[in-house]
Motif scaffolding. Structure first.
Motif, PDB file in Angstrom:
ATOM      1  N   GLY A 143       0.796  -1.219   0.000  1.00 16.68           N
ATOM      2  CA  GLY A 143       0.000   0.000   0.000  1.00 16.68           C
ATOM      3  C   GLY A 143       0.827   1.268   0.000  1.00 16.68           C
ATOM      4  N   LEU A 144       2.091   1.165   0.363  1.00 19.70           N
ATOM      5  CA  LEU A 144       2.967   2.332   0.372  1.00 19.70           C
ATOM      6  C   LEU A 144       3.943   2.333  -0.793  1.00 19.70           C
ATOM      7  CD1 LEU A 144       4.550   3.962   3.450  1.00 19.70           C
ATOM      8  CD2 LEU A 144       6.074   3.308   1.588  1.00 19.70           C
ATOM      9  N   VAL A 145       4.295   1.139  -1.287  1.00 25.48           N
ATOM     10  CA  VAL A 145       5.384   1.022  -2.257  1.00 25.48           C
ATOM     11  C   VAL A 145       5.080   1.739  -3.577  1.00 25.48           C
ATOM     12  CG1 VAL A 145       6.628  -0.612  -3.743  1.00 25.48           C
ATOM     13  CG2 VAL A 145       6.413  -1.058  -1.299  1.00 25.48           C
ATOM     14  N   LYS A 146       3.848   1.611  -4.083  1.00 25.26           N
ATOM     15  CA  LYS A 146       3.567   2.230  -5.383  1.00 25.26           C
ATOM     16  C   LYS A 146       3.728   3.743  -5.325  1.00 25.26           C
ATOM     17  CE  LYS A 146      -0.552   2.841  -7.213  1.00 25.26           C
ATOM     18  NZ  LYS A 146      -1.835   2.724  -7.947  1.00 25.26           N
ATOM     19  N   GLY A 147       3.152   4.384  -4.312  1.00 30.62           N
ATOM     20  CA  GLY A 147       3.290   5.828  -4.188  1.00 30.62           C
ATOM     21  C   GLY A 147       4.737   6.240  -4.004  1.00 30.62           C
ATOM     22  N   TRP A 148       5.463   5.475  -3.182  1.00 35.44           N
ATOM     23  CA  TRP A 148       6.893   5.739  -2.974  1.00 35.44           C
ATOM     24  C   TRP A 148       7.653   5.624  -4.293  1.00 35.44           C
ATOM     25  CZ3 TRP A 148      11.003   2.327  -3.786  1.00 35.44           C
ATOM     26  CH2 TRP A 148      12.243   2.691  -3.246  1.00 35.44           C
ATOM     27  N   ALA A 149       7.356   4.597  -5.079  1.00 43.04           N
ATOM     28  CA  ALA A 149       8.059   4.377  -6.348  1.00 43.04           C
ATOM     29  C   ALA A 149       7.758   5.488  -7.347  1.00 43.04           C
ATOM     30  CB  ALA A 149       7.676   3.022  -6.929  1.00 43.04           C
ATOM     31  N   ILE A 150       6.504   5.923  -7.420  1.00 41.89           N
ATOM     32  CA  ILE A 150       6.149   6.997  -8.348  1.00 41.89           C
ATOM     33  C   ILE A 150       6.822   8.300  -7.933  1.00 41.89           C
ATOM     34  CG2 ILE A 150       4.237   8.433  -9.164  1.00 41.89           C
ATOM     35  CD1 ILE A 150       2.504   5.904  -9.157  1.00 41.89           C
ATOM     36  N   ASP A 151       6.848   8.586  -6.636  1.00 47.23           N
ATOM     37  CA  ASP A 151       7.549   9.777  -6.168  1.00 47.23           C
ATOM     38  C   ASP A 151       9.032   9.721  -6.528  1.00 47.23           C
ATOM     39  OD1 ASP A 151       5.452  11.211  -5.046  1.00 47.23           O
ATOM     40  OD2 ASP A 151       5.669  10.287  -3.074  1.00 47.23           O
ATOM     41  N   LYS A 152       9.667   8.570  -6.275  1.00 45.01           N
ATOM     42  CA  LYS A 152      11.090   8.421  -6.568  1.00 45.01           C
ATOM     43  C   LYS A 152      11.352   8.566  -8.067  1.00 45.01           C
ATOM     44  CE  LYS A 152      13.002   7.289  -2.525  1.00 45.01           C
ATOM     45  NZ  LYS A 152      14.093   8.071  -1.899  1.00 45.01           N
ATOM     46  N   ALA A 153      10.530   7.914  -8.893  1.00 49.34           N
ATOM     47  CA  ALA A 153      10.730   7.971 -10.342  1.00 49.34           C
ATOM     48  C   ALA A 153      10.559   9.401 -10.851  1.00 49.34           C
ATOM     49  CB  ALA A 153       9.743   7.033 -11.039  1.00 49.34           C
ATOM     50  N   THR A 154       9.572  10.107 -10.321  1.00 51.78           N
ATOM     51  CA  THR A 154       9.355  11.493 -10.741  1.00 51.78           C
ATOM     52  C   THR A 154      10.540  12.363 -10.349  1.00 51.78           C
ATOM     53  OG1 THR A 154       6.954  11.234 -10.501  1.00 51.78           O
ATOM     54  CG2 THR A 154       7.819  13.475 -10.563  1.00 51.78           C
ATOM     55  N   THR A 155      10.985  12.231  -9.110  1.00 49.53           N
ATOM     56  CA  THR A 155      12.091  13.054  -8.614  1.00 49.53           C
ATOM     57  C   THR A 155      13.394  12.767  -9.361  1.00 49.53           C
ATOM     58  OG1 THR A 155      11.093  13.164  -6.408  1.00 49.53           O
ATOM     59  CG2 THR A 155      13.447  13.637  -6.580  1.00 49.53           C
ATOM     60  N   ARG A 156      13.664  11.484  -9.620  1.00 43.37           N
ATOM     61  CA  ARG A 156      14.937  11.105 -10.235  1.00 43.37           C
ATOM     62  C   ARG A 156      14.972  11.339 -11.741  1.00 43.37           C
ATOM     63  NH1 ARG A 156      16.252   5.181  -7.458  1.00 43.37           N
ATOM     64  NH2 ARG A 156      16.312   5.895  -5.292  1.00 43.37           N
ATOM     65  N   PHE A 157      13.870  11.053 -12.433  1.00 46.67           N
ATOM     66  CA  PHE A 157      13.926  10.979 -13.893  1.00 46.67           C
ATOM     67  C   PHE A 157      13.065  11.997 -14.628  1.00 46.67           C
ATOM     68  CE2 PHE A 157      14.279   6.526 -12.217  1.00 46.67           C
ATOM     69  CZ  PHE A 157      15.652   6.441 -12.310  1.00 46.67           C
ATOM     70  N   LEU A 158      12.018  12.526 -13.996  1.00 45.22           N
ATOM     71  CA  LEU A 158      11.148  13.473 -14.689  1.00 45.22           C
ATOM     72  C   LEU A 158      11.370  14.917 -14.240  1.00 45.22           C
ATOM     73  CD1 LEU A 158       7.727  11.561 -14.940  1.00 45.22           C
ATOM     74  CD2 LEU A 158       9.462  11.915 -16.717  1.00 45.22           C
ATOM     75  N   SER A 159      11.451  15.146 -12.941  1.00 42.79           N
ATOM     76  CA  SER A 159      11.651  16.522 -12.466  1.00 42.79           C
ATOM     77  C   SER A 159      12.902  17.181 -13.046  1.00 42.79           C
ATOM     78  CB  SER A 159      11.698  16.551 -10.933  1.00 42.79           C
ATOM     79  OG  SER A 159      10.432  16.230 -10.398  1.00 42.79           O
ATOM     80  N   PRO A 160      14.020  16.436 -13.242  1.00 43.31           N
ATOM     81  CA  PRO A 160      15.183  17.075 -13.867  1.00 43.31           C
ATOM     82  C   PRO A 160      14.906  17.600 -15.274  1.00 43.31           C
ATOM     83  CG  PRO A 160      15.855  15.066 -12.757  1.00 43.31           C
ATOM     84  CD  PRO A 160      14.344  15.077 -12.744  1.00 43.31           C
ATOM     85  N   LEU A 161      13.883  17.066 -15.946  1.00 41.29           N
ATOM     86  CA  LEU A 161      13.572  17.537 -17.297  1.00 41.29           C
ATOM     87  C   LEU A 161      13.021  18.952 -17.295  1.00 41.29           C
ATOM     88  CD1 LEU A 161      11.886  14.388 -18.927  1.00 41.29           C
ATOM     89  CD2 LEU A 161      14.316  15.013 -18.831  1.00 41.29           C
ATOM     90  N   VAL A 162      12.390  19.365 -16.188  1.00 48.12           N
ATOM     91  CA  VAL A 162      11.820  20.712 -16.132  1.00 48.12           C
ATOM     92  C   VAL A 162      12.722  21.667 -15.358  1.00 48.12           C
ATOM     93  CG1 VAL A 162       9.459  19.870 -16.316  1.00 48.12           C
ATOM     94  CG2 VAL A 162      10.450  20.229 -14.057  1.00 48.12           C
ATOM     95  N   ALA A 163      13.859  21.164 -14.878  1.00 49.01           N
ATOM     96  CA  ALA A 163      14.779  22.025 -14.125  1.00 49.01           C
ATOM     97  C   ALA A 163      15.423  23.032 -15.049  1.00 49.01           C
ATOM     98  CB  ALA A 163      15.841  21.171 -13.438  1.00 49.01           C
ATOM     99  N   THR A 164      15.747  24.199 -14.508  1.00 46.57           N
ATOM    100  CA  THR A 164      16.417  25.239 -15.288  1.00 46.57           C
ATOM    101  C   THR A 164      17.717  25.615 -14.611  1.00 46.57           C
ATOM    102  OG1 THR A 164      15.199  26.938 -14.091  1.00 46.57           O
ATOM    103  CG2 THR A 164      14.285  26.207 -16.194  1.00 46.57           C
ATOM    104  N   GLY A 165      18.691  26.012 -15.425  1.00 41.42           N
ATOM    105  CA  GLY A 165      19.952  26.487 -14.866  1.00 41.42           C
ATOM    106  C   GLY A 165      19.850  27.975 -14.643  1.00 41.42           C
ATOM    107  N   ASN A 166      19.948  28.429 -13.376  1.00 41.72           N
ATOM    108  CA  ASN A 166      19.816  29.862 -13.118  1.00 41.72           C
ATOM    109  C   ASN A 166      20.490  30.255 -11.817  1.00 41.72           C
ATOM    110  OD1 ASN A 166      18.107  28.813 -11.253  1.00 41.72           O
ATOM    111  ND2 ASN A 166      16.296  29.968 -11.873  1.00 41.72           N
ATOM    112  N   ASP A 167      20.415  31.533 -11.551  1.00 40.33           N
ATOM    113  CA  ASP A 167      20.861  32.118 -10.304  1.00 40.33           C
ATOM    114  C   ASP A 167      22.220  31.607  -9.844  1.00 40.33           C
ATOM    115  OD1 ASP A 167      18.528  33.495 -10.435  1.00 40.33           O
ATOM    116  OD2 ASP A 167      17.418  32.047  -9.248  1.00 40.33           O
TER     117      ASP A 167
END
Length: 325
Positions: A143-167
């Motif tokens: 009951g916890l693993v799927k949500g944990w896995a989706i959070d991890k996958a998003t943070t590791r592999f998808l969120s970097p795609l929208v990151a910007t180099g700044n400041d």
């Protein structure tokens, strides 16, 4: 684990809107790059939205985004298969199956196993036993693993795609920044959804909440930049959650949070514990949610407070046209 969002991240919880549905789903527009994976016997849908500017820039961004998306999808697929291999209670050599046989060595030498075990214990405490990885006498953190896995996958592999180099990282100030070709991303795992958007974008993800009486229709919408939506209930998988308390059973519960791990935990706990206990949990932890009672009445909670009641038979509900749970 909390149910509250960071200021400016999640938009005000859930809006009553006739174009939304109760297990979360999202229908991509024509600009989206969409990939579907079948892992853990669950469809995982990855959505990536390139920036839309001039036609030339859009074509260029789409080409760059298509390649980076393929790489991210490959990484996500490998990661999810690895999670399934290590944490499935149905695979005899998984770490969970080994623990069930009495071999808890993974608690000493596997960081992910330690993290999930600790989070499961914390979830039991926070939910007063409604979310319990040992509720059937053996360890099952599914009951916890799927949500944990989706959070991890998003943070590791998808969120970097929208990151910007700044400041600080690039020595730029003000509006000067290196824009990624990707504006927004989402990962939908069997109706539980995590989304992210570039800090320079005003893109809104509109996530539909399905009607458990008619899953082709929508009863509410959650609009957000970054966050997660999870739904638990009985409309698709039957009564797969053990009910632990006396009182009224909820037919369906959708929780909106900063991350999917928390949203999934609270949604599962609410279904397990019933309406009375859920109301107390929502208030104590400031949760945003949509609950559907057995009689079809819909309760909306914002920051733990019930703010409205209506019925699923609302004649304004229409077939969903956007992502939904």
């Amino acid at each position: 684990m909390t149910g509250k969002g960071s200021p400016g991240e999640r938009r005000p919880a859930v809006q009553q809107n006739p174009e939304v549905q109760t297990n979360s789903t999202m229908d991509p527009d024509s600009t989206m790059l969409v990939h579907v994976l079948d892992v853990m016997n669950i469809p995982f849908t990855i959505m990536v939205k390139p920036w839309e500017q001039s036609e030339y820039e859009f074509r260029r961004n789409r080409g760059i985004t298509a390649e980076t998306t393929r790489l991210a999808v490959s990484e996500i697929e490998g990661f999810l298969h690895e999670v399934d291999r290590r944490f499935s209670p149905f695979k005899p050599e998984s770490l969970v199956s080994q623990a069930r046989r009495g071999d808890w060595s993974a608690l000493l030498d596997d960081g992910d196993f330690q993290e999930i075990y600790a989070k499961s214990a914390l979830a039991k405490t926070l939910t007063h036993g409604a979310f319990d990885a040992f509720h059937q006498g053996t360890y099952d953190p599914t009951g916890l693993v799927k949500g944990w896995a989706i959070d991890k996958a998003t943070t590791r592999f998808l969120s970097p795609l929208v990151a910007t180099g700044n400041d600080e990282a690039h020595g730029t100030t003000g509006d000067e920044f290196q824009k990624s070709p990707v504006e927004a991303v989402a990962l939908n795992g069997g109706g539980d959804i995590r989304v992210a958007v570039s800090q320079h974008s005003d893109h809104i993800w509109n996530i539909g909440i399905e009607n458990p009486e008619d899953t082709g229709r929508i009863i509410a919408r959650s609009s957000m930049h970054n966050g997660a939506v999870a739904t638990s209930g009985f409309s698709k998988r039957g009564r797969h959650i053990t009910y632990t308390a006396n009182g009224e059973v909820l037919r369906q519960l959708t929780v909106i949070s900063d991350n999917l791990e928390d949203a999934d935990m609270w949604a599962t706990a609410g279904i397990a514990s019933g309406l009375d206990s859920w109301t107390h949990m929502a208030r104590d932890h400031g949760l945003d949610a949509i609950a559907v009672r057995e009689n079809g009445e819909i309760l909306q909670f914002t920051d733990g407070t019930e703010i409205s009641r209506r019925h699923t038979a609302n004649p304004d509900t229409r077939p969903h046209e956007e992502p939904s749970c």
